[in-house]
Structures are given as structure tokens and as C-alpha cells.
Write a protein that holds these residues in place. Sequence first.
Motif, mmCIF file in Angstrom:
data_model
loop_
_atom_site.group_PDB
_atom_site.id
_atom_site.type_symbol
_atom_site.label_atom_id
_atom_site.label_comp_id
_atom_site.label_asym_id
_atom_site.label_seq_id
_atom_site.Cartn_x
_atom_site.Cartn_y
_atom_site.Cartn_z
ATOM 1 N N SER A 1 -14.497 4.211 1.067
ATOM 2 C CA SER A 1 -13.940 5.555 1.247
ATOM 3 C C SER A 1 -14.445 6.208 2.531
ATOM 4 N N ALA A 2 -15.716 5.920 2.912
ATOM 5 C CA ALA A 2 -16.260 6.517 4.132
ATOM 6 C C ALA A 2 -15.495 6.042 5.364
ATOM 7 N N LYS B 1 -12.333 4.900 5.393
ATOM 8 C CA LYS B 1 -10.977 5.463 5.357
ATOM 9 C C LYS B 1 -10.973 6.919 5.797
ATOM 10 N N GLN B 2 -12.008 7.657 5.398
ATOM 11 C CA GLN B 2 -12.072 9.053 5.794
ATOM 12 C C GLN B 2 -12.298 9.176 7.296
ATOM 13 N N ALA C 1 -9.094 8.625 9.017
ATOM 14 C CA ALA C 1 -8.208 9.774 8.847
ATOM 15 C C ALA C 1 -8.611 10.912 9.777
ATOM 16 N N ASP C 2 -9.931 11.049 9.990
ATOM 17 C CA ASP C 2 -10.420 12.122 10.863
ATOM 18 C C ASP C 2 -10.125 11.846 12.334
#
Length: 230
Positions: free
Chosen positions: A164-165, A167-168, A171-172
Motif C-alpha cells: 500500500s505504501a 501504491k500511495q 498516486a502522490d
Amino acid sequence: MRKRFPSFSLSSYGAGWSANRRIAIVASILAVLLAIAGIIALLTGGRDGHPAPDAAAPAPAHSPSSSEPAPKPSSGSGSVPTPPQIAEPVAYAKAAAQMLWSYDTRDTSRDQQLAGMRAWMTTETRYADWASVSGQVPDPVLWSRMADQDQHATAHVTEGHYPSAFKQALADDPSAITEAYIYVVTVNGKQQIAWKKGGGGAEERAVTLAVQCRPNHDCTLAAIAPSVTQ
């Protein structure tokens, strides 16, 4: 009393490394990739440690050196599979994890194991962390003792995913990936270990890999990173 010996797991052999060393490994890859400081903190989790089943080799006399030299090309790769021609990060990471969790001391020397692993690495030295991969291989004394007992292992991969880190972070800043094209993938599976006289055991495995997949090129392995399982 029944003796217990350590098993060989390429993904967890460096579990005793300090937190600072693990952070440095990730930082050298991901800082260039993402330029987002937050993801480094999220990748500081320790390597997964698993209780070893009864294995066929005594404790190592010393730990492998983090400055393990590159194996000689002429040494061959024994039973280590050649890297597949895969351009998708998760698929390549799953294949790499299966390679890392599999070995056969019956027909593969330590030098051959290292040579086979080296073939999976990116040739871009700026991003390749060979020490994080070669540092997983037991020292020559332990490998020899494992070979005396015909110790070998096979692996089954159950799944792979982007943490998740990661993917985030994408996204950022979606454009950050275009500098190194290094992807972070966590892979889960099971390792089956066997040795002489019917000995054996199975362990759950998890490893987080940094793989490089440039457009129009097959993927390569950049590093073994601390575990991220979310």
C-alpha cells in the motif's frame, strides 16, 4: 535429544542485520525512485523470521560478507533457473521469489548459486543492490555441510502484490517512476525443505523485492527489501 539445525532460506538469512542497514538498502533504491521520504519509513519493518525445522546442517561458522564478490561467469548456475523474459513487475517478482526460495546442494555449488542469482540482477549499477541478494547465501562452511546432507528446497508462490505504501507513493507522484522504473512488490508463498533419511519441513515465506521494469525491456531484480505485507 533430537537436534535442531537451521534451515536455509535465501529471503530470511539476513534477519539479524541492523535496522540501520536495512533502511540504507531501501533508501538507496527507493529514494531515487520516488523522492518521497515517507515511504522509506514505511519500509523499515524487519525481515520475516521463521523458526527453522530440523535441517541437515550445523550452525554457520560465520555470516556471509555483505561485500560478496560477483561470482565467476564460468562457474555456471547449477539448478538455479535462468531469469524469465517477463515485462510485468508482479509476475517477475513472483518468479524471482520462487528462485530465491529454491536451491539444491546436491548438484549446485555455492559459487553456482551466486552466479545463478546474479543473472537475475539489473545491469544498471546505480540501482543494483547485489549485497542485499548475495548476503542471503550461507557462508561456504555451512553450504558444504548442507551439501553433505543433500539439503534442497522447492517453493510455491501463492500471491504477489504492490504494498500500500508503494501504491500511495505512485498516486502522490505518478511521474516519479519514470526515472528508474523500479517497482516494489511483496510476494508470499511456502518453502518445502528436505534432506537425507526423509527429513524435511515446510515454512511460510514472505519477501519484498525491488524489480526494475523499463518500457520495452524484460524486468530484472534490483534488491531484496525489508518486508512490507500490506
